[in-house]
Motif scaffolding. Sequence first.
Motif, mmCIF file in Angstrom:
data_model
loop_
_atom_site.group_PDB
_atom_site.id
_atom_site.type_symbol
_atom_site.label_atom_id
_atom_site.label_comp_id
_atom_site.label_asym_id
_atom_site.label_seq_id
_atom_site.Cartn_x
_atom_site.Cartn_y
_atom_site.Cartn_z
ATOM 1 N N TYR A 1 31.816 31.899 38.803
ATOM 2 C CA TYR A 1 32.331 30.807 39.635
ATOM 3 C C TYR A 1 32.743 29.600 38.794
ATOM 4 C CZ TYR A 1 32.644 27.602 43.565
ATOM 5 O OH TYR A 1 33.088 26.703 44.503
ATOM 6 N N PHE A 2 31.823 29.111 37.936
ATOM 7 C CA PHE A 2 32.138 27.950 37.106
ATOM 8 C C PHE A 2 32.773 28.367 35.782
ATOM 9 C CE2 PHE A 2 28.343 26.442 39.518
ATOM 10 C CZ PHE A 2 29.014 25.532 40.306
ATOM 11 N N ALA B 1 36.482 29.193 35.465
ATOM 12 C CA ALA B 1 37.336 28.029 35.673
ATOM 13 C C ALA B 1 37.789 27.437 34.345
ATOM 14 C CB ALA B 1 36.589 26.984 36.490
ATOM 15 N N GLN B 2 37.023 27.694 33.281
ATOM 16 C CA GLN B 2 37.400 27.210 31.949
ATOM 17 C C GLN B 2 38.749 27.799 31.528
ATOM 18 O OE1 GLN B 2 34.197 27.607 29.094
ATOM 19 N NE2 GLN B 2 35.609 27.423 27.380
ATOM 20 N N ASP C 1 41.086 28.527 33.726
ATOM 21 C CA ASP C 1 41.933 28.294 34.888
ATOM 22 C C ASP C 1 42.003 29.497 35.820
ATOM 23 O OD1 ASP C 1 42.561 25.656 34.581
ATOM 24 O OD2 ASP C 1 44.110 26.093 33.099
ATOM 25 N N GLN D 1 40.480 30.705 39.118
ATOM 26 C CA GLN D 1 39.650 30.198 40.209
ATOM 27 C C GLN D 1 39.430 31.302 41.229
ATOM 28 O OE1 GLN D 1 39.130 26.590 41.152
ATOM 29 N NE2 GLN D 1 39.872 25.765 39.215
ATOM 30 N N ILE D 2 38.177 31.681 41.443
ATOM 31 C CA ILE D 2 37.900 32.593 42.545
ATOM 32 C C ILE D 2 36.963 31.900 43.515
ATOM 33 C CG2 ILE D 2 38.378 34.927 41.712
ATOM 34 C CD1 ILE D 2 35.718 35.035 40.456
ATOM 35 N N SER D 3 37.085 32.258 44.793
ATOM 36 C CA SER D 3 36.299 31.564 45.811
ATOM 37 C C SER D 3 34.824 31.864 45.622
ATOM 38 C CB SER D 3 36.756 31.998 47.201
ATOM 39 O OG SER D 3 36.214 33.256 47.502
ATOM 40 N N SER D 4 34.004 30.960 46.161
ATOM 41 C CA SER D 4 32.564 31.108 45.971
ATOM 42 C C SER D 4 32.060 32.399 46.613
ATOM 43 C CB SER D 4 31.841 29.911 46.564
ATOM 44 O OG SER D 4 32.135 29.786 47.926
ATOM 45 N N SER E 1 33.018 35.325 44.306
ATOM 46 C CA SER E 1 32.240 35.393 43.067
ATOM 47 C C SER E 1 30.792 35.771 43.344
ATOM 48 C CB SER E 1 32.335 34.105 42.258
ATOM 49 O OG SER E 1 32.461 32.996 43.067
#
Lengths: 234, 218
Positions: free
Chosen positions: B77-78, B81-82, B84, B86-89, B92
Amino acid sequence: MKLDTSIYLLDWLFILKGAGITLFLCLNAMVFGSILGLIIGTMRTSKLSILKYISGAYIYIIRGTPLLMQLFLVYYGLPVFFRIIVSAYTTALVGLTVYAAAYLAEIVKAGLQSVDKGQKDAAKALGMTSWQEFRSIVLPQALKVIVPPAFGFFIALIKDSSLVAIIGFIELTRSSRMVISRTYQPFTIYLGVAVIYFVICYGLSIISQKYFKANRQDIPKASQPWKTVAIKVS
Amino acid sequence: MGYKIIFSQITPYLPAFLKGLEISIIISLIGMLIGSFIGVFAASGRTSSVYIVNKLVNIYVEIFRNTPLLIQMYLLYFGLAQFDIQISSFISATLALTLNVGAYTAVIFQTGLNAVHKEQREAAYAMGMTSFQTFRYVILPQAFRIVIPPLTNQFISVFLFSSVASTISVRELTYITMNVESITMRTFEVFIITAALYLIVTTVISLLSSIYERSYKY
């Protein structure tokens, strides 16, 4: 002005210190949990039905609800019900001890039941009191069955202890989050943290495999992992 | 103590609790079903004679068994993102849980397959069965009976550990509990309801399993 977002050696040392705290917390929770688990597990095999039901209810409730919920309950509950404010460490320790005790009690119960009935009869025939019988006949034989799955539970506890980060105790997971909030490199840091957890847990599981392999033959079914985790509905 | 138990403030939130429970159950069901599927493949990979397959599957199983679920969810999840990504909570959380279940059930299925006697396989071959027939009609039914109790435990623990998804703000039962707690400040009542809901589901799961096990006795 450009923010400095690089990861320094000191950051990793800070995270490693968190790993030490995680181990310290788990060792303490394991010690207290074992004491409590031994008492509850013995109650579970007691002849008094009230002791049996109390311990059974405890095990049933703790093993039927998530650890995270229990940690939140301790975190919010202690100040509300008992009007005491305790440190994050105490909260984490209480939460993990309560959790560990229930699982260890089940392991203890299985261990105590694995001791052959003839042993108890023999102890009685020798004129031992029931305390002597428990202390020097039943317990030493049960411990042989109890220790390997209890060690396995300890490894699981180290992984589960990452949840205490959520109630604010600064251990391995929490310290990594603190580093991330400055460096903005979540993947790198969390990967490093995963490696640290892996080294600890895998190392311990190899130790347990080596150390407990010798007497694996005389471990009865009770120590099979799924038998000790089973929630009994009776 | 001086703490009065008042349930009336909680009652308006009961539908929210049930909605949360529903999401908890959905996450754990998806995780358990797809995870077991992965587990069967991983189990046969662990017993495979192809060196690379064997090693890769073992690495997967050991990595997921020896790191906390929380870190696995954070990484998805986090961490992603590093880069780029992005998957929904929800995705994930479910993905982490599924991969986790896959690793754990791999070991369970492996024990189950190993527990079937070698003579059974030999007898099936002697009867002229193909290796698929042997697996489908001889090995699998016997192995399945052995793995039912550990699979049930796995399901219960998956359901309990689906609460970890609340930390990446999936609106499941624990998340709802914390929300209602912070709105109403009725700590005890809120936790009683949550505990009861969790207990009901875990009890039902183990009851179903024991009924199924009994029907399978011979």
